[in-house]
Design an enzyme around this catalytic site. Sequence first.
Site, PDB file in Angstrom:
ATOM      1  N   GLY A   1     -87.980  20.645  -7.252  1.00  0.00           N
ATOM      2  CA  GLY A   1     -86.662  20.158  -7.675  1.00  0.00           C
ATOM      3  C   GLY A   1     -85.530  20.744  -6.845  1.00  0.00           C
ATOM      4  O   GLY A   1     -84.368  20.676  -7.227  1.00  0.00           O
ATOM      5  N   LEU A   2     -85.876  21.319  -5.683  1.00  0.00           N
ATOM      6  CA  LEU A   2     -84.856  21.950  -4.839  1.00  0.00           C
ATOM      7  C   LEU A   2     -84.482  21.090  -3.632  1.00  0.00           C
ATOM      8  O   LEU A   2     -83.672  21.509  -2.797  1.00  0.00           O
ATOM      9  CB  LEU A   2     -85.351  23.323  -4.360  1.00  0.00           C
TER      10      LEU A   2
ATOM     11  N   LYS B   1     -80.889  22.448  -2.579  1.00  0.00           N
ATOM     12  CA  LYS B   1     -79.855  22.150  -3.591  1.00  0.00           C
ATOM     13  C   LYS B   1     -80.384  22.494  -4.975  1.00  0.00           C
ATOM     14  O   LYS B   1     -81.607  22.586  -5.193  1.00  0.00           O
ATOM     15  CB  LYS B   1     -79.451  20.668  -3.559  1.00  0.00           C
TER      16      LYS B   1
ATOM     17  N   GLY C   1     -86.146  20.198  -0.991  1.00  0.00           N
ATOM     18  CA  GLY C   1     -86.565  20.694   0.326  1.00  0.00           C
ATOM     19  C   GLY C   1     -86.937  19.575   1.295  1.00  0.00           C
ATOM     20  O   GLY C   1     -86.447  19.539   2.421  1.00  0.00           O
TER      21      GLY C   1
ATOM     22  N   ASP D   1     -82.392  11.342  -3.420  1.00  0.00           N
ATOM     23  CA  ASP D   1     -81.514  12.513  -3.271  1.00  0.00           C
ATOM     24  C   ASP D   1     -81.322  12.913  -1.804  1.00  0.00           C
ATOM     25  O   ASP D   1     -80.759  13.962  -1.522  1.00  0.00           O
ATOM     26  CB  ASP D   1     -81.949  13.688  -4.163  1.00  0.00           C
TER      27      ASP D   1
ATOM     28  N   SER E   1     -86.146  16.398   1.178  1.00  0.00           N
ATOM     29  CA  SER E   1     -84.980  15.539   1.461  1.00  0.00           C
ATOM     30  C   SER E   1     -84.041  16.222   2.452  1.00  0.00           C
ATOM     31  O   SER E   1     -83.511  15.588   3.365  1.00  0.00           O
ATOM     32  CB  SER E   1     -84.226  15.255   0.159  1.00  0.00           C
ATOM     33  N   SER E   2     -83.843  17.529   2.270  1.00  0.00           N
ATOM     34  CA  SER E   2     -82.962  18.258   3.181  1.00  0.00           C
ATOM     35  C   SER E   2     -83.585  18.337   4.572  1.00  0.00           C
ATOM     36  O   SER E   2     -82.905  18.172   5.587  1.00  0.00           O
ATOM     37  CB  SER E   2     -82.710  19.657   2.620  1.00  0.00           C
TER      38      SER E   2
ATOM     39  N   PRO F   1     -89.798  25.901  -1.654  1.00  0.00           N
ATOM     40  CA  PRO F   1     -91.071  25.413  -2.195  1.00  0.00           C
ATOM     41  C   PRO F   1     -91.037  23.907  -2.436  1.00  0.00           C
ATOM     42  O   PRO F   1     -90.011  23.373  -2.865  1.00  0.00           O
ATOM     43  CB  PRO F   1     -91.223  26.176  -3.515  1.00  0.00           C
TER      44      PRO F   1
HETATM   45  O1  C5P Z   1     -86.369   8.433  -4.427  1.00  0.00           O
HETATM   46  P1  C5P Z   1     -87.505   9.363  -4.689  1.00  0.00           P
HETATM   47  O2  C5P Z   1     -88.736   8.978  -3.927  1.00  0.00           O
HETATM   48  O3  C5P Z   1     -87.150  10.788  -4.528  1.00  0.00           O
HETATM   49  O4  C5P Z   1     -87.854   9.194  -6.245  1.00  0.00           O
HETATM   50  C1  C5P Z   1     -89.118   9.506  -6.767  1.00  0.00           C
HETATM   51  C2  C5P Z   1     -89.326   8.754  -8.073  1.00  0.00           C
HETATM   52  O5  C5P Z   1     -88.466   9.293  -9.097  1.00  0.00           O
HETATM   53  C3  C5P Z   1     -88.985   7.289  -8.015  1.00  0.00           C
HETATM   54  O6  C5P Z   1     -90.076   6.538  -7.579  1.00  0.00           O
HETATM   55  C4  C5P Z   1     -88.622   6.985  -9.453  1.00  0.00           C
HETATM   56  O7  C5P Z   1     -89.808   6.801 -10.213  1.00  0.00           O
HETATM   57  C5  C5P Z   1     -87.984   8.277  -9.940  1.00  0.00           C
HETATM   58  N1  C5P Z   1     -86.505   8.215  -9.883  1.00  0.00           N
HETATM   59  C6  C5P Z   1     -85.828   7.465 -10.823  1.00  0.00           C
HETATM   60  N2  C5P Z   1     -84.457   7.394 -10.784  1.00  0.00           N
HETATM   61  C7  C5P Z   1     -83.769   8.086  -9.845  1.00  0.00           C
HETATM   62  C8  C5P Z   1     -84.433   8.891  -8.891  1.00  0.00           C
HETATM   63  C9  C5P Z   1     -85.821   8.926  -8.936  1.00  0.00           C
HETATM   64  O8  C5P Z   1     -86.442   6.835 -11.698  1.00  0.00           O
HETATM   65  N3  C5P Z   1     -82.435   8.000  -9.845  1.00  0.00           N
END
Ligand code: C5P
Length: 306
Positions: free
Chosen positions: A104-105, A14, A107, A142, A109-110, A100
């Site tokens: 930020g893509l 994404k 990967g 995400d 999560s998908s 990669p």
């Molecule tokens: O949920 P995920 O593990 O992908 O998020 C990584 C980090 O990014 C979280 O621990 C948080 O510090 C930050 N984050 C956030 N707000 C979001 C998504 C992510 O602060 N909506």
Amino acid sequence: MRRSQAIRVRAHAKINISLRVLGRRPDGYHDLWTVFQSIALHDTIFVAPHDGPMEVTATDPAVPTGDANIVWRAAHAVWRASKRRGRPQGVHVHIVKRIPAGGGLGGGSSDAVATMRALDAWWRLGLDRPALGKIACGLGADVPYFLHGGTGLGLARGDLIVPLPDLAPEWLVLVMPPFTVSTAAAFQWFDSRRPARPAAARIALSVPGAAGLINDLEPVVASRHPDIARITRVLLRSGATAAAMTGSGSTVFGLFRTRAAAQRAADRLAGRGSAALVSRFVGRSAFLRASRPARVRSLPRSGRIG
Ligand code: C5P
């Protein structure tokens, strides 16, 4: 389905067309207003029979294969949801990696959602949307978007998805600089920026078009990594109708009217340690078709074990 067969599921990447940070939440996350768009670039997840405890492998040796890998955690969550005891058994999950990591893509999560879908089919669980959604929410902010694909508005932590009508298809160039950005660090940088702006007051509540790309994390990431701003400028000078960082970076994308224009820009931007590739928006129905588990005879050669 014969058990000797393997299952294949595509895991599309994404981009965030826009990403607005509305404020900090009591749980330490941030409330977001973000527009996700699925693109043609994808990993592929295979599951196949395997004697003993679950095995996870990947074509990219940098991908961890234990609990540091979100695919591993997704498989465990599906196993638990199936009310089985102990650790997952009898299956080999293989990841053919093209997206990669740390770019930020989405990967990882998908891949996690593709693994959930593949194992749901492999173990014939028939998990419904709410059950898959619950597992996805527990894996990362995400992850739930990848149950929908296409164009989607992400609210709350980015995990509350409102499907939007598909944006008109666009070509895009993805430029991946030779560094990654930690998502947690990007949000911390955002919190410590000055002056703090009341972001919510500035959010236009219109259905987004590709024209108004805004990523609130981009200025704070670009101030630490000037390459981000340089790449954005070069994309715009190369004919992109718009360009922005996706998610917390480090990938920057530019939108182009034609494949040829996108390819010319990609050729110009590859190098200096950056990789550049051309991709395309993928609409919701194509995304969901590709997410359907398909039977295949075996793992690709690269995935064979033992
Ligand atoms: O949920 P995920 O593990 O992908 O998020 C990584 C980090 O990014 C979280 O621990 C948080 O510090 C930050 N984050 C956030 N707000 C979001 C998504 C992510 O602060 N909506």
